[in-house]
Design an enzyme around this catalytic site. Structure first.
Site, PDB file in Angstrom:
ATOM      1  N   GLU A   1       0.848  -1.202   0.000  1.00  0.00           N
ATOM      2  CA  GLU A   1       0.000   0.000   0.000  1.00  0.00           C
ATOM      3  C   GLU A   1       0.880   1.248   0.000  1.00  0.00           C
ATOM      4  OE1 GLU A   1      -2.576   0.317   3.418  1.00  0.00           O
ATOM      5  OE2 GLU A   1      -3.163   2.376   2.930  1.00  0.00           O
TER       6      GLU A   1
ATOM      7  N   ASP B   1      -8.317   1.729   6.139  1.00  0.00           N
ATOM      8  CA  ASP B   1      -8.035   1.788   4.705  1.00  0.00           C
ATOM      9  C   ASP B   1      -7.230   0.568   4.261  1.00  0.00           C
ATOM     10  OD1 ASP B   1      -9.353   4.116   3.930  1.00  0.00           O
ATOM     11  OD2 ASP B   1      -7.790   5.348   4.841  1.00  0.00           O
TER      12      ASP B   1
ATOM     13  N   ASP C   1      -4.820  -0.282   9.380  1.00  0.00           N
ATOM     14  CA  ASP C   1      -5.926   0.619   9.676  1.00  0.00           C
ATOM     15  C   ASP C   1      -7.100   0.292   8.756  1.00  0.00           C
ATOM     16  OD1 ASP C   1      -5.232   1.607   7.204  1.00  0.00           O
ATOM     17  OD2 ASP C   1      -4.425   3.505   7.939  1.00  0.00           O
TER      18      ASP C   1
ATOM     19  N   ASP D   1      -1.261  -0.987   5.543  1.00  0.00           N
ATOM     20  CA  ASP D   1      -1.264  -0.414   6.886  1.00  0.00           C
ATOM     21  C   ASP D   1      -2.283  -1.146   7.750  1.00  0.00           C
ATOM     22  OD1 ASP D   1       0.484   1.458   5.953  1.00  0.00           O
ATOM     23  OD2 ASP D   1      -1.029   3.045   5.690  1.00  0.00           O
TER      24      ASP D   1
END
Ligand code: 0R9
Length: 634
Positions: free
Chosen positions: A424, A501, A499, A497
């Site tokens: 990412e 997203d 998180d 990541d």
């Protein structure tokens, strides 16, 4: 006190064997195994319906972790058995005592099914059976894995008939398990589809959820249900037949999607891994469409045949076969694959004959489906040519150009050992490129979110820059043309990541691989990297990395003195060394392998979670996501 004679000792020894090795009887002692207990009892109720008695089954999930299953059949016989015990006592304490059940013509004896109600008793801390029969209500109670607490006795009068079984799973065996409303109600819905005219109700008293299933049109309704939020190209096609004692019932319908979904059942039990009946079905429809197309001038003399995958594009089908016990054979680790060789030719010929007839009688539908199959064939052949050209290097660098800007290749030629990291963001991608094992690790940074492929066609992928890069990097084709043996990498690793997203990117990529490179998942080649959430520095000691909140709390407890904790919000917050050491280095990293255990369920989930209808997704999330968990995505 009860008198222990030789037979009662034998009985307890039998049940003790179940308690010693539960896995041998119910597969496992996790949530899945615990649900097997429910299936065992429910199957008995369903058998009663199949035998022509009763039309109602109710399942109550209680707050205390117990569960009740009730039917309105004839009731378990309550007479005395030759051994001097009541029939219910025999049924619920003697291993494999199916009595008349075992004589029933269609009983699934393969796999884990039909191991008997006594296994459920053996693995329960308490069990109560209440029987309505012969104008009486009779009850027997067990405790501690099958010990009779109170023998069968009359507790009232009633004109009704039926059986009610309540059991409390032994939670010292099924540690940290609980019953799932979704799992139970989904399976009951399937059963309701397969047995027209039964009503099955599931009630979760803890969470106040309930569902009631009743379908008049059997597997026709099943296909309509699967396709309910897709666009169907015609009415459901339904045919059935019997040959060599094998009964076949099939419903199918094409939609404008590109997915194929075939579900199959043998004696009302799902065969998640397919088998000979599915193979026969596939061969039958492929032949029927090709022969029809040739006979009607749609395929000309020199045209090549439609491939099986062309004929199945957009197809939803439910196959239900009934096979007598002496012909039953199951294969595979979970016994979810039908082996019976006869089923193949029987299903093939019944399918071929019925479909050929249907197509001749319904020209318009035939042409609609064939047009779609022809399009699939053209796309497939074009993709193959492009791939061959790309492999031979004929495309003069176009593929190279697409990749060279982005992909940092691995230098090694041992493809099985090589790994492709899909990373990412360009910044984390840059770190990963600068510090990696150049021989085996390739890096492809992804910018932002990729396309949601739930409804995409091969053409959509080819015109999407990001996904095309992934396709070319892996180099093994797409869709029906994908062959994992051609993969440039033994592992494809998604690194995002930690998180929301990042999770979103993961599910978008998994959807892409599921729709267009499914064998990659089936062969265990798709992984998710798990970057650490924290680093912790204690005194002057080297940094430690910590994967989860729980582990951080555990570690903190063991520290005396000062320490410093850092929370990594994304891959980009680690320097290149840290990223390699914690997340990429095979010595330290933790990879999650993406696997596919239940294809039909995966299909439904991906469709609900990634499809374009909002309501079903909201409903699923509300039912299945625990919002009380503190989220750590700040
Ligand atoms: C709530 C879950 N239901 C059951 O477990 C259940 C078992 C069962 C049954 C019979 C009828 N209903 C049932 N519900 C039954 C009755 C008769 C013959 N065969 C089956 C009959 O009236 O003659 N039985 C399951 C096992 C047995 N009965 C048997 F072995 F005792 F026959």
């Amino acid at each position: 006190m009860a008198k222990y004679d030789e037979t009662s000792i034998k009985i307890l020894e039998g049940l003790e064997a179940v308690r010693k090795r539960p896995g041998m009887y119910i597969g496992s002692t996790d949530k899945r195994g615990m649900h097997h207990l429910v299936w065992e009892i429910v199957d008995n109720a369903i058998d009663e319906v199949i035998n022509g008695y009763g039309d109602y089954i109710k399942i109550l999930m209680h707050k205390d972790g117990s569960i009740t299953i009730a039917d309105n059949g004839r009731g378990v016989p309550i007479g005395m058995h030759a051994s001097g015990k009541s029939t219910p006592e025999v049924i619920y304490t003697i291993l494999h005592a199916g009595g008349k059940f075992e004589e029933a013509g269609y009983k699934v004896s393969g796999g884990l099914h039909g191991v008997g109600a006594s296994v459920v008793n053996a693995l329960s801390s308490k069990m109560e059976v209440t029987i309505y029969r012969e104008g009486k209500i009779s009850q027997i109670k067990f405790k501690d894995g099958g010990v009779v607490e109170s023998p069968l006795k009359e507790i009232g009068k009633s004109k009704n008939t039926g059986t009610i079984v309540t059991f409390w799973p032994d939670y010292s065996i099924f540690k940290n398990c609980n019953f799932s409303f979704t799992t139970i109600s989904e399976r009951m819905q399937e059963s309701a589809f397969l047995l027209s005219n039964v009503t099955i109700e599931v009630i979760d008293e803890e969470d106040n959820l309930s569902a009631k299933y009743h379908y008049e049109n059997g597997i026709n309704s099943f296909v309509e249900y699967i396709n309910e939020d897709k666009t169907a190209l015609h009415k459901v096609i339904n045919y059935s037949g019997t040959k060599s004692n094998i009964e076949v019932d099939i419903a199918l319908q094409y939609t404008d999607s590109y997915n194929e979904q075939i579900m199959s059942f043998v004696n009302n039990v799902k065969t998640g891994d397919g088998g000979s009946h599915e193979v026969g079905f596939k061969t039958g429809i492929t032949k029927a469409f090709n022969d029809y197309a040739k006979a009607n001038g749609i395929l000309k003399g020199k045209d090549s045949n439609l491939d099986g995958s062309d004929v199945r594009e957009g197809l939803t089908a439910v196959i239900s076969v009934k096979i007598p016990e002496d012909l039953l054979q199951f294969e595979g680790q979970t016994k979810g694959k039908l082996g019976t060789p006869e089923a193949r030719s029987v299903v093939e010929s019944i399918t071929y004959d019925n479909l050929r007839f249907f197509l001749e009688e319904n020209k318009e539908t035939a042409l609609t489906i064939l047009e779609k199959a022809q399009k699939s064939k053209v796309a497939r052949e074009a993709a193959r040519k492009a791939r061959e050209a790309a492999r031979k290097g004929n495309t003069k660098g176009s593929k190279e150009r697409i990749l060279s800007e982005k992909l940092a290749k691995a230098t090694g030629k041992d493809y099985v050992r090589n790994e492709l990291f899909l990373v990412e963001g360009d910044s984390a991608g840059g770190s990963a490129k600068s510090n990696r094992n150049r021989e085996t690790q390739a890096i492809l940074p992804l910018r932002g979110k990729v396309l949601n492929c739930e409804k995409a066609s091969t053409h959509d992928i080819e015109s999407n820059a990001e996904l095309k890069q992934i396709e070319y990097a892996i180099g093994a084709g797409l869709g029906a043309d994908f062959d994992p043996k051609d993969s440039n990498y033994g592992k494809v690793i998604i690194m995002t990541d930690a998180d929301v997203d990042g999770s979103h990117i993961q599910i978008l990529l998994i959807t892409f691989f599921y729709r267009f490179m499914r064998p990659l998942i089936e062969n265990g080649m798709l992984y998710i990297a798990t970057p650490p959430l924290y680093s912790i520095e204690v005194g002057n000691k080297p940094k430690e990395y910590i994967a989860t909140d729980e582990e951080l709390e555990e570690r903190k407890k063991t520290i005396k003195g000062n320490y410093k904790v850092q929370r990594f919000k994304g891959l980009g917050e680690m320097n290149a060394d840290e990223l390699y050491d914690t997340t990429m280095n095979p010595e330290n990293r933790r990879l999650l392998r993406v696997n596919l255990t239940d294809a039909a369920l995966a299909e439904k989930r991906i469709h609900v979670l990634m499809g374009d209808k909002v309501e079903p997704r909201k409903e699923w999330i509300n039912e299945n996501v625990d919002f009380t968990l503190e989220d750590d995505f700040r």
